[in-house]
Design a protein around this motif. Sequence first.
Motif, PDB file in Angstrom:
ATOM      1  N   ALA A 155       0.284   3.771   2.828  1.00 67.31           N
ATOM      2  CA  ALA A 155       0.132   3.242   4.195  1.00 67.31           C
ATOM      3  C   ALA A 155       0.695   4.242   5.199  1.00 67.31           C
ATOM      4  CB  ALA A 155       0.846   1.902   4.307  1.00 67.31           C
ATOM      5  N   GLN A 183      -6.167   4.343   0.119  1.00 67.88           N
ATOM      6  CA  GLN A 183      -5.378   3.118  -0.018  1.00 67.88           C
ATOM      7  C   GLN A 183      -5.005   2.910  -1.484  1.00 67.88           C
ATOM      8  OE1 GLN A 183      -7.443  -0.558   0.846  1.00 67.88           O
ATOM      9  NE2 GLN A 183      -5.596  -1.472   1.704  1.00 67.88           N
ATOM     10  N   ASP A 216       0.868  -1.172   0.000  1.00 69.83           N
ATOM     11  CA  ASP A 216       0.000   0.000   0.000  1.00 69.83           C
ATOM     12  C   ASP A 216       0.904   1.221   0.000  1.00 69.83           C
ATOM     13  OD1 ASP A 216      -1.810   2.014   0.296  1.00 69.83           O
ATOM     14  OD2 ASP A 216      -2.616   1.314   2.222  1.00 69.83           O
ATOM     15  N   ARG A 251      -2.911  -0.149  -3.069  1.00 66.25           N
ATOM     16  CA  ARG A 251      -2.120  -1.372  -3.036  1.00 66.25           C
ATOM     17  C   ARG A 251      -1.738  -1.772  -4.465  1.00 66.25           C
ATOM     18  NH1 ARG A 251      -1.921  -4.168   1.587  1.00 66.25           N
ATOM     19  NH2 ARG A 251      -1.570  -6.141   0.482  1.00 66.25           N
TER      20      ARG A 251
END
Length: 970
Positions: free
Chosen positions: A940, A946, A937, A948
């Motif tokens: 993060a 988010q 991610d 990813r």
Amino acid sequence: MEPLDFLAAVLPSPGHGYYCAADVVSPDKPHLFVDDPKKFWPTADEWLAQRRDVFFALATFDPVVLTLKKGRRTAKNARYIKSMFIDMDGYASKKEAAQALNAFLARTGLDVFGTPWVIASGGGLHCYWALETPVEITYWTPVATAFKRLCVQENLSIDLDVTADAARVLRIPNTWNFKPKYPEPRPVRLLVEGGTVSFSDFSERVLSLLRDADPLAGPALPALELPGQRPTNASPTRVKLVENTTSRFKNIVDRTKRGDGCAQLAYYVEHAADEGMEPLWRGLLSQAKFCTDGERAAVWLSKLHPYDDTRMRTKLNEIKGPYSCVKLEGLNPGVCSGCKHWSNITNPLALGRELLADNAEKEVEIHKVDEITEERETVKVMRPAPPKGYSYGANGGIYVERIIEEADGTKRKQNVMLLPYDMFVVDLLVKDGEHTVHMVANKKDAPVDILMPQRYTVSKDDCVKKLAEQNILASFGAGNDKNLFDYIRACVEEASMTKKAVRVPQQYGWQEDGTFVYNGRVFFQNGTERSVPMPDLANLNRATRPMGTLENWRKFPQMLVKRRLYDMLAMMCIGFGSPLMRFTQMSALTFHAGSTESGTGKSLTLTAIASIMGHPVNYRTGKSTSPVTMQQRMGNLNSLPFVSDEITHKSRQDMEWFPGLIFDTAEGKGKEKSEVYANRERINNVSWSLLAFLTSNMHMQDYMSGSRQHSSNGELFRMLEWTPNEALNWTPEETETLKLLYSNYGVAGEKYIRWLVQHQDTARSVVQLAEEQLKQTWRMSGDERFWAAGCAAVVAGAILASSKYADVVDIPTDAVINSLFKLVEKARKVVRAGVRSAEDVLNAFTREHYGHFVVVRVSDGSLLASLGNGETVDQTITRSRIMGRVEHEIDRKGYVDYYIEEQVMKSHCVALSFGYEDFKRQIQRLDGYSVKFLRKDMTARTRGPQMRVHAMMISRPKDVDSQANEAAVG
């Protein structure tokens, strides 16, 4: 009356040309031309004192022609005349002659014009009808001929050679007749003084009295003055007919026996023993004299009377040309008018004509003129023997033999002209499976190469139309088209059985069979050469045409040796080295001459290379030539050097095309293309194996090894660069030597190629030995294989051009090798400095995108995250703005972790022409680095959304001492 008064009456007035007095009896036959008859007398008195006969010409003569012809008295040179005249012969006395004259005048009504002037010539009577005004010879001659016919018609005995002869001379009154047959000289006296008559009245009267009008006299009547120029039959075709024929008197005799010959000859044979046959005998002798069997014919004619041999030979010597049918009719009237050939032929020689043929196979010269450059060249080709039933004229022209059947059923051979010049098959050509006929029409002033699809030779219409497109038309009109087509068909049919079709070259240089194409010719290993039409290579044919001498061309390279300009000399040897690339494993190498300064010699070097193979300017491509066209030219050159000037011209501001050209050149073939209307590739015939030499005002190695987005290592290994930087100064003498390149070119290449084709094994051995030694001496790696091959070809070219081999020019080989080694060493440094590693790729990515990295670090126990440019990462951030993530000691103490989305890194590697797999492999091998692949991610521990992705994690200890690594991880 004084003689001058008589001459004033019967001669044109002064201003109408030159008058002539002559003694035509004495062996030396002196002639005097004057502009006034009064000037006759001093010379006439001298001649009389020497017992010479004195004559005067009835016509005046063209002064210009007399000057050019040195005083020739001929009917052709006569201009004006002012009398009609007769020479009365064959009467027992002057009284009898006078009575005959009076009866003739009364019978014809010509007495209305009064009594003519009458001169006693010492042997007979000369009678003159003086005209009121001078008359041009053109109008006078047909009337004089008609007057002669009238005299014969009315049985007035006259000398038939006199009356219609515009160049005739007669005796002057108050002189003497010194003929040896008279015991004493006889006086020439004026007997009757006449008046003057109107030419038109006299001619009208004479023509009205003729019972059988001369059909040839009608159009020439003096009363008809038509505007414009009279037509003539002297067309080139008819002239060629005359040039290619000879007359045999036996043919005339044979046709006469069959009733298809000369009526005058038939009359003479029947009446040869009669008195008064001398004029007709003389006329027939004039035919025999111009026949191939004339000697035998003249003896035969003379024995029929008989006339003795001495007399015969005297007459033959006096005859200047064959008598016309009109003149023969005048000598013996009433015979020719009943002949079937009357008005159809000029003289009986036409009845004895036969073709002069030259049918042997032989080498002939074709003199061509280039339509654009107007340069002349001579090409030798083999002219085959003609097909059966056809002949070549000895002086050009094509004839077909035909059997002619006469009205009485008799048959005879006749040769019909098809063309007034030779035309024959030179070669049968084949290209892409289609056959073409190559013929030459050997026209005198402009020979024509004819290329005709062979399929046209089975259709008369197609064949005749194709010939007409190139101004080839059958002689004598459309009726002869079928005969011409039959000839073409016969030629092609015979050639298809006796000649092997020649493959039409699509490229210059080496061919698959070991031949070499250059300057429109194919050079064979056995030393022979053949010209082959190459319409697709017309530009190169013109550009490679040699000019001047090898000796003058040599002066330029010899000057370079003297000036020790070895770098330029080495580049010049590219011209000799290019054909030798065939003997290496590589297709091509490009040499580039770059200099920001002018006058350093790069353009002069290009000119010198071009001059080896052709024209120093027309051979090379110009500054406006596109890269695609450059490749097409390379394909056409195939083995010859490719040269192009000013490649950085303003039309090429974006130089990204150049590395692509370097790579494509080294590949040795053009781009693959698809058919427009079919799902298949075109056959790619664009290939080459050569050396290229390009010039510009840039250092292209610097450009390709600088901050280009794409890697250039491959291109750099396919190019060598010469960067001259010193301006050259030339003495006046050296400047003259430079100029010689523009008038002496192509001669070196022709001699070199001729030798090369015949000594291919030697050339191959020299190239391979040079390449082995250079690789060993210069410690060359596999990556440098293009340099090795190209330099070996240049060195071998210098060796093979020397007097030991091709004997073109001697060049110091060691100096060439040293110059080339300098280029290789310079290229090695550029390559080493410009090698791009995975670390460089990573650094480039970081420099370009660091502002879009998410940077996470710990500060005072708190986790801080922001973009590399200082912006905050929050919910407004988008995926397109995130290019990577850097974590400083987040998961592991003492380590920095670098996360990059794999898809983004792949795109970056592609943009830099760097393999992604190579990038991963090299990064993993770096000391202190570790690489993992995982889902990550990228936002993060931040306030962003988010994200990813599949990422590459690159970790390294924080204390790695590397500025590049510090830059890479921020």
